[in-house]
Design an enzyme around this catalytic site. Structure first.
Site, PDB file in Angstrom:
ATOM      1  NE  ARG A   1       1.066  -5.098  11.325  1.00 49.90           N
ATOM      2  CZ  ARG A   1       2.158  -5.037  10.560  1.00 49.90           C
ATOM      3  NH1 ARG A   1       3.333  -5.414  10.936  1.00 49.90           N
ATOM      4  NH2 ARG A   1       1.980  -4.105   9.399  1.00 49.90           N
TER       5      ARG A   1
ATOM      6  NE  ARG B   1       6.632  -2.332   6.115  1.00 48.69           N
ATOM      7  CZ  ARG B   1       5.455  -2.558   6.240  1.00 48.69           C
ATOM      8  NH1 ARG B   1       4.835  -1.906   5.251  1.00 48.69           N
ATOM      9  NH2 ARG B   1       4.740  -3.281   6.977  1.00 48.69           N
TER      10      ARG B   1
ATOM     11  NE  ARG C   1      -5.442  -0.718   8.828  1.00 52.21           N
ATOM     12  CZ  ARG C   1      -4.152  -0.944   8.446  1.00 52.21           C
ATOM     13  NH1 ARG C   1      -3.841  -2.266   8.871  1.00 52.21           N
ATOM     14  NH2 ARG C   1      -3.343  -0.174   8.087  1.00 52.21           N
TER      15      ARG C   1
ATOM     16  NE  ARG D   1       4.943  -0.377  10.439  1.00 50.22           N
ATOM     17  CZ  ARG D   1       3.770  -0.664   9.806  1.00 50.22           C
ATOM     18  NH1 ARG D   1       3.587  -0.148   8.582  1.00 50.22           N
ATOM     19  NH2 ARG D   1       2.980  -1.460  10.095  1.00 50.22           N
TER      20      ARG D   1
ATOM     21  CE  LYS E   1      -2.213  -1.459   3.878  1.00 49.20           C
ATOM     22  NZ  LYS E   1      -1.577  -2.627   4.193  1.00 49.20           N
TER      23      LYS E   1
HETATM   24  N1  LIG Z   1       4.986  -5.278  -5.613  1.00 42.73           N
HETATM   25  C1  LIG Z   1       6.256  -5.594  -4.761  1.00 42.73           C
HETATM   26  N2  LIG Z   1       7.099  -6.279  -4.920  1.00 42.73           N
HETATM   27  C2  LIG Z   1       8.072  -6.679  -4.161  1.00 42.73           C
HETATM   28  N3  LIG Z   1       8.296  -5.696  -3.006  1.00 42.73           N
HETATM   29  C3  LIG Z   1       7.273  -4.970  -2.636  1.00 42.73           C
HETATM   30  C4  LIG Z   1       6.270  -4.702  -3.496  1.00 42.73           C
HETATM   31  N4  LIG Z   1       5.423  -3.888  -3.013  1.00 42.73           N
HETATM   32  C5  LIG Z   1       6.154  -3.659  -1.761  1.00 42.73           C
HETATM   33  N5  LIG Z   1       7.109  -4.224  -1.456  1.00 42.73           N
HETATM   34  C6  LIG Z   1       8.180  -4.038  -0.588  1.00 42.73           C
HETATM   35  O1  LIG Z   1       7.513  -4.703   0.569  1.00 42.73           O
HETATM   36  C7  LIG Z   1       7.352  -4.041   1.827  1.00 42.73           C
HETATM   37  C8  LIG Z   1       6.099  -3.661   2.459  1.00 42.73           C
HETATM   38  O2  LIG Z   1       5.623  -2.667   1.263  1.00 42.73           O
HETATM   39  P1  LIG Z   1       4.632  -1.371   2.002  1.00 42.73           P
HETATM   40  O3  LIG Z   1       4.220  -0.542   0.851  1.00 42.73           O
HETATM   41  O4  LIG Z   1       5.470  -0.858   3.090  1.00 42.73           O
HETATM   42  O5  LIG Z   1       3.292  -2.352   2.598  1.00 42.73           O
HETATM   43  P2  LIG Z   1       1.974  -1.789   3.452  1.00 42.73           P
HETATM   44  O6  LIG Z   1       2.075  -0.414   3.337  1.00 42.73           O
HETATM   45  O7  LIG Z   1       0.505  -2.426   2.647  1.00 42.73           O
HETATM   46  O8  LIG Z   1       2.252  -2.333   4.580  1.00 42.73           O
HETATM   47  C9  LIG Z   1       8.357  -2.790   1.557  1.00 42.73           C
HETATM   48  O9  LIG Z   1       9.552  -3.140   1.989  1.00 42.73           O
HETATM   49  C10 LIG Z   1       8.420  -2.486   0.048  1.00 42.73           C
HETATM   50  O10 LIG Z   1       9.569  -2.018  -0.578  1.00 42.73           O
END
Ligand SMILES: Nc1ncnc2c1ncn2[C@@H]1O[C@H](COP(=O)(O)OP(=O)(O)O)[C@@H](O)[C@H]1O
Length: 307
Positions: free
Chosen positions: A247, A207, A172, A236, A96
């Protein structure tokens, strides 16, 4: 090629009319993107039909087609189009935040992440922040009385009203969705990032966040550009395998209720795909809605000149 028709019927002062529709099936039963809706906007009487075509490689094509009424020129429209209002949802680490960065950059929407609002409260050490942290550490949803007001106030700020908003990770639960419905806060599109569970854990554990720019990285999929950034990245507190499982359980318990509130505007995207591919699908959907909004605006101006 599979085709799916969606009617966007824009009727003055009408309320949204939900309808049931099914996703087209593809060879692996996971369509890249699907949108199914019949909805009403409050600005004009210009019925359009949105058609989405899929091929077996999951490339989706979106086309707006005027309905018979629009083709016949029976158009009565009154107000300026509103800016985009988008919600994005998905399991933890479904992508997201990553997609929001891209959407924000291209469309200039105000990105409002419920989790960030809460983490800011925690960081500021407020009473609400302390209470919120207790729930977040257990992987549970923060009580609605804390989070609803926080999000509502942010959505109603002038920047979000003028530029449009992108609401990330909210609502949510059914009670949060209902609170927004009661305030007549509705999205043009509800993006749902659909992701396999085995991919989630790897994403969560890798992440990282740059506290200086707010940019999200992944140690493997989206690594930092240089050593300086790498050295300051943070993780985080709830991004551990153990916490993400909690979660995820909470997410599954609540997601269906939220989806039922927005079933008329859901746009489902395969979040397992690479970042750029996911964005291509979202980008197509958003530009299609924008085109439609400006078409309604033009029709509105034309109608104003002839009436
Ligand atoms: N399509 C994707 N392919 C590979 N890695 C991704 C992809 N989308 C997000 N990520 C990685 O996965 C992790 C979670 O993404 P994030 O955008 O923070 O998710 P959310 O906001 O849904 O919790 C981050 O480290 C991001 O860089």
């Amino acid at each position: 090629m599979v085709s799916l028709g969606i009617s966007f019927s824009c009727v003055a002062a009408a309320r949204t009319t939900p309808s049931l529709a099914s996703s087209p099936s593809c060879s692996n039963n996971k369509p890249f993107a699907s949108l199914h809706t019949t909805r009403s906007l409050e600005t004009s009487r210009v019925p359009f039909r949105l058609e989405i075509s899929y091929d077996r490689r999951f490339s989706a094509e979106l086309r707006w087609k005027p309905s018979a009424a629009a083709r016949s020129g029976s158009v009565v429209a009154t107000t300026k189009p509103e800016p985009l209002k988008i919600m994005i949802s998905g399991a933890p680490a479904s992508g997201k935040g990553t997609q929001c960065e891209l959407i924000e950059k291209k469309y200039g929407l105000v990105h409002i992440a419920a989790g960030d609002l809460l983490r800011a409260e925690i960081g500021a050490g407020t009473e609400n922040g302390k209470r919120a942290k207790e729930y977040m550490e257990k992987g549970m949803l923060v009580p609605s009385e804390i989070v609803v007001m926080m999000v509502k106030e942010r959505l109603l700020q002038p920047d979000a009203q003028e530029k449009g908003w992108l609401l990330d990770g909210y609502p949510r639960s059914l009670s949060q969705a209902t609170a927004l419905e009661d305030l007549r806060i509705r999205p043009d599109l509800f993006i749902l990032l659909d992701i396999s569970e085995d991919i989630l854990i790897e994403r969560v554990v890798g992440r990282r966040l740059d506290p200086v720019t707010g940019k999200i990285y992944h140690l493997k999929y989206s690594p930092p550009e240089n050593e300086e950034i790498a050295a300051r990245l943070t993780q985080r507190f709830d991004d551990t395998e153990e916490k993400v499982k909690l979660r995820l359980k909470t997410h599954h318990l609540n997601v269906e209720d939220v989806l039922s509130t927005y079933k008329d505007v859901i746009f489902k995207v395969n979040g397992d795909a690479p970042i750029e591919d996911v964005f291509v699908e979202i980008d197509k959907a958003l530009s299609s809605i924008l085109e439609e909004k400006s078409r309604i605006d033009s029709a509105s101006m034309a109608a104003g000149m002839t009436h």
